[in-house]
Scaffold this active site. Structure first.
Site, short mmCIF file in Angstrom:
data_model
loop_
_atom_site.label_atom_id
_atom_site.label_comp_id
_atom_site.label_asym_id
_atom_site.label_seq_id
_atom_site.Cartn_x
_atom_site.Cartn_y
_atom_site.Cartn_z
CB CYS A 9 1.62 29.19 -20.95
SG CYS A 9 0.75 30.59 -21.60
N GLY A 39 8.04 30.69 -21.40
CA GLY A 39 7.42 32.01 -21.40
C GLY A 39 8.22 32.98 -20.56
CG ASN A 113 0.97 25.30 -22.26
OD1 ASN A 113 1.60 24.24 -22.34
ND2 ASN A 113 1.10 26.24 -23.16
N GLY A 114 -1.95 26.72 -23.71
CA GLY A 114 -2.67 26.27 -24.91
C GLY A 114 -3.48 27.40 -25.52
CE1 TYR A 255 13.92 26.98 -30.16
CE2 TYR A 255 11.59 27.55 -30.05
CZ TYR A 255 12.92 27.91 -29.91
OH TYR A 255 13.24 29.17 -29.53
#
Ligand code: SF4
Length: 475
Positions: A9, A39, A113-114, A255
């Protein structure tokens, strides 16, 4: 299509200063647009219009879900937004975010996010008391717990502080209540979260590239365990008191993050180039050209070339117009799909000894297809160099590093892997080099659990693992 990992996310939020003409929904759309790499499955924006929170979210990319007309209809003085990639279950709109809930003291929007590592037990505990959920994601669990805590807490930030004592895992999140915009980061600081300013307005974003996109100024990272509250144009920081060793996700640098982002004071592009330099020192080989697998292998390839003195060149051309919905029902079509996405530039590699840099190998299927395509295009030798250590363990903190069984490096030696993918040689960046780049040069203590198995916090109990097990997606 490519067996690459996915970030789950990205989040963006803005609180407009009183009496300003800014359009929070439009700014959030712009910020999210530069976070689309985090995302692509679903997206959403919630706006707060004088205490009334409304939300538009759906499956698809931002340009599929929002247009001029829908954004114009989203009036408000604050907004939060989310782009999502799911790693478990079928993608469905119930799992899209922000999640908006109504409770007895108002309403609340949340974007996260997570991944929580104790989501299974928390959900079970809530369900055993009659709680119901509309989605299968852990963000709804966080929302539920905040609402529970809000009953006794004096404010929404106090309710969240209490919730922080119950949730464990990775979370960089944004909360929007009728009067406040709140940003918070878990005590380990697994995922990035930045604070910026656009004129008089505070903004929060997963990456600084989103702050740049709206024309804002980066102020600082939100600290691990910190809660930041924006209310009436004023910003307050609350120390949760929850202490943990900082464990920022090293794979963000390798990345996930965009190269133009700066995280924890480290430029992502710089970090990737340094990784390439270390790789050249550790695993040099005689060759005629260094190429990178676009996009995230390019900076490391340039670093490798600078360090080794072997010329850098473009060896693969990436087609940027293939959407996630492109379906490959058969093996043959999957083979062709890789060629459609990444095509060798024969003029640059024919007859040459090629060093090819990629950021990682997950299952090895894409690497094998790229190596085969390079050979067909006339490469004489192909030496694969990976700018990260080998993936050996799954991730429980918000990315889809899969079960060890699915990881080629877990099941094969380096030489075996080289044979499987058809390369003349293969080498990975060492863990020591990764830590040198990020911890020594950049002073950023990192999580490297998917490489080392040293989890900064305990993974979910065995019985719960199925909830979190990651499956690789072939886009
Ligand atoms: S386990 Fe790997 S992917 Fe997951 S947070 Fe740690 S470094 Fe990042």
């Amino acid at each position: 299509m490519l067996d690459k990992l996915h970030e789950e996310c990205g989040v963006f939020g803005i609180a407009a200063a009183p009496h300003s003409a800014i359009d929070p929904a439009y700014e959030t759309f712009t910020g999210l647009f530069s976070l689309q790499h985090r995302g692509q499955e679903s997206c959403g924006i919630a706006v707060n219009d004088a205490g009334v929170i409304s939300c538009r979210k759906a499956l698809g990319l931002l340009l599929d879900v929002f247009d001029e007309r829908s954004l114009r209809a989203m009036k408000g003085n604050a907004a939060i937004g989310h782009v999502r990639y799911s790693t478990t279950g079928n993608p469905n709109v119930e799992n899209a975010q922000p999640i908006v809930v109504t409770h007895n003291k108002g309403n609340l929007a949340i974007a996260h996010n997570g991944n929580l590592v104790n989501a299974g037990e928390l959900r079970h505990e809530i369900e055993m008391k009659g709680g119901i959920f509309h989605s299968s994601n852990d963000t709804e669990i966080i929302a539920y717990i905040i609402v529970q805590e809000r009953l006794a807490a004096e404010s929404i930030e106090e309710a969240f502080l209490r919730a922080m004592r119950r949730i464990r895992g990775a979370y960089s999140l944004l909360l929007m209540s009728p009067r406040k915009l709140i940003a918070a980061r878990d005590p380990n600081g697994f995922r990035p979260l930045s604070l910026g300013r656009l004129d008089k307005h505070y903004i929060f974003a997963s990456e600084t590239c989103a702050i740049d996109a709206v024309g804002g100024v980066f102020l600082r990272d939100i600290e691990p365990g910190e809660i930041v509250v924006v209310e009436n144009d004023r910003l307050r920081s609350i120390d949760s008191g929850l202490r943990a060793e900082k464990s920022f996700c090293s794979f963000e640098f390798i990345y996930f993050a965009r190269p133009d982002s700066v995280i924890e004071g480290i430029g992502v592009e710089w970090a990737r180039r340094e990784m390439g330099r270390y790789l050249a020192r550790e695993s040099g080989v005689e060759a005629d050209i260094v190429i990178g697998v676009p996009d995230s292998g390019i900076s490391a390839a340039q670093g490798y070339a600078q360090e080794s003195g072997i010329p850098y060149g473009v060896g693969l051309i990436k087609n940027r117009y293939i959407g996630r919905t492109f379906i490959q029902p058969s093996q043959d079509r999957r083979e062709r799909a890789v060629r459609l996405k990444l095509n060798p530039l024969a003029a640059n590699i024919k007859g040459k000894r090629v060093v090819m840099i990629d950021d990682s190998i997950v299952r090895g299927t894409t690497s094998a297809r790229i190596v085969s395509a390079l050979r067909e295009a006339g490469a004489r030798e192909i030496h694969m160099r990976i700018s990260s250590p080998p993936f050996l363990h799954p991730c429980y903190f918000g990315t889809d590093v899969p079960d060890s069984d699915a990881l080629i490096a877990h099941n094969h030696t380096v030489n075996e892997t080289a044979r499987i993918i058809g390369a003349d040689s293969l080498a990975y960046l060492s863990l020591a080099a990764l830590s040198d780049v990020l911890e020594k040069s950049g002073n950023c203590p990192v999580c490297d659990a998917c490489f080392s198995g040293n989890y900064p916090i305990d993974p979910p109990a065995a019985a719960e693992k199925s909830i979190f097990d990651r499956r690789i997606h072939f886009e």
